[in-house]
Design a protein around this motif. Structure first.
Motif, mmCIF file in Angstrom:
data_model
loop_
_atom_site.group_PDB
_atom_site.id
_atom_site.type_symbol
_atom_site.label_atom_id
_atom_site.label_comp_id
_atom_site.label_asym_id
_atom_site.label_seq_id
_atom_site.Cartn_x
_atom_site.Cartn_y
_atom_site.Cartn_z
ATOM 1 N N LYS A 180 0.876 -1.182 0.000
ATOM 2 C CA LYS A 180 0.000 0.000 0.000
ATOM 3 C C LYS A 180 0.902 1.218 0.000
ATOM 4 N N ASP A 190 0.954 4.834 0.901
ATOM 5 C CA ASP A 190 0.133 5.758 1.683
ATOM 6 C C ASP A 190 1.016 6.768 2.391
ATOM 7 N N ARG A 240 -3.973 -1.207 -7.727
ATOM 8 C CA ARG A 240 -5.249 -0.766 -7.157
ATOM 9 C C ARG A 240 -5.239 0.746 -7.082
ATOM 10 N N TRP A 262 -6.711 4.668 -6.173
ATOM 11 C CA TRP A 262 -6.985 5.396 -4.931
ATOM 12 C C TRP A 262 -8.158 4.803 -4.149
ATOM 13 N N TYR A 263 -7.948 4.644 -2.864
ATOM 14 C CA TYR A 263 -9.012 4.216 -1.954
ATOM 15 C C TYR A 263 -8.744 4.827 -0.583
ATOM 16 N N GLU A 264 -9.810 4.971 0.192
ATOM 17 C CA GLU A 264 -9.684 5.459 1.567
ATOM 18 C C GLU A 264 -9.143 4.315 2.419
ATOM 19 N N ASP A 265 -8.154 4.615 3.245
ATOM 20 C CA ASP A 265 -7.611 3.565 4.100
ATOM 21 C C ASP A 265 -8.110 3.715 5.535
ATOM 22 N N ASP A 266 -7.712 2.792 6.380
ATOM 23 C CA ASP A 266 -8.192 2.757 7.770
ATOM 24 C C ASP A 266 -7.667 3.909 8.619
ATOM 25 N N ASP A 267 -6.627 4.586 8.154
ATOM 26 C CA ASP A 267 -6.023 5.678 8.922
ATOM 27 C C ASP A 267 -6.668 7.027 8.628
ATOM 28 N N GLY A 271 -5.635 8.147 2.369
ATOM 29 C CA GLY A 271 -5.873 7.373 1.174
ATOM 30 C C GLY A 271 -4.600 6.710 0.700
ATOM 31 N N ALA A 272 -4.760 5.797 -0.257
ATOM 32 C CA ALA A 272 -3.615 5.037 -0.737
ATOM 33 C C ALA A 272 -3.902 4.484 -2.120
ATOM 34 N N ASP A 278 -2.356 0.824 -4.286
ATOM 35 C CA ASP A 278 -1.517 -0.358 -4.121
ATOM 36 C C ASP A 278 -0.613 -0.477 -5.334
#
Length: 150
Positions: free
Chosen positions: A29, A31, A71, A73-78, A81-82, A84
């Motif tokens: 990832k 990020d 992969r 852009w997506y929102e990550d748990d922190d 965004g990130a 892959d």
């Protein structure tokens, strides 16, 4: 599917190195990007885009490998965004920043690494990509056979 675009992703080797990237199947990832312009660039990466993997910092400023986006852009748990990325191959010869500044002096206006050196994600124009690719003798996995017998 269109032609992939080219990018440069910058990291401090003490935080995330090419060796870290290449291990564990080469997938990670990407990020931790905080700068708004760098985030905008990161959101522009698409599947199959190729990215130079650049070591920054005081000890090493060079392009060491190539990754591809697997992969978008997506929102990550922190709460950020990130994207892959997956390691494609190590540069056959690392390309140092000083060498790039000499060899690419005519590209200062169009290459973000020179214009905004602190930006961690920058687009790489096609002609600049090819020049850096040539300076590094390509990268492992590029489909070009290189041997000592030639």
């Amino acid at each position: 599917m269109g032609k992939p675009h080219y990018w440069l992703l910058k990291t401090e080797p003490g935080e995330w190195s090419w060796e870290d990237q290449a291990s564990n199947g080469g997938v990670s990832k990407w990020d931790g990007v905080k700068n708004h312009q760098a985030i905008k660039h990161l959101k522009s990466l698409h599947i199959h885009d190729l990215c130079f993997f650049y070591h920054s910092g005081t000890k090493s400023r060079c392009i060491v490998g190539v990754v591809t986006v697997i992969r978008e852009w997506y929102e990550d748990d922190d709460g950020g965004g990130a994207v892959d990325v997956k390691a494609v191959g190590e540069m056959r010869r690392h390309v140092d920043l000083k060498e790039m500044k000499v060899e690419l002096k005519n590209y200062y206006k169009e290459f973000g690494l020179f214009r905004q050196p602190r930006l961690s994600v920058v687009p790489v124009p096609d002609d600049v990509w090819m020049k850096i690719y040539d300076l590094g003798n390509g990268y492992e996995g590029d489909g070009v056979c290189v041997s000592d017998d030639d």
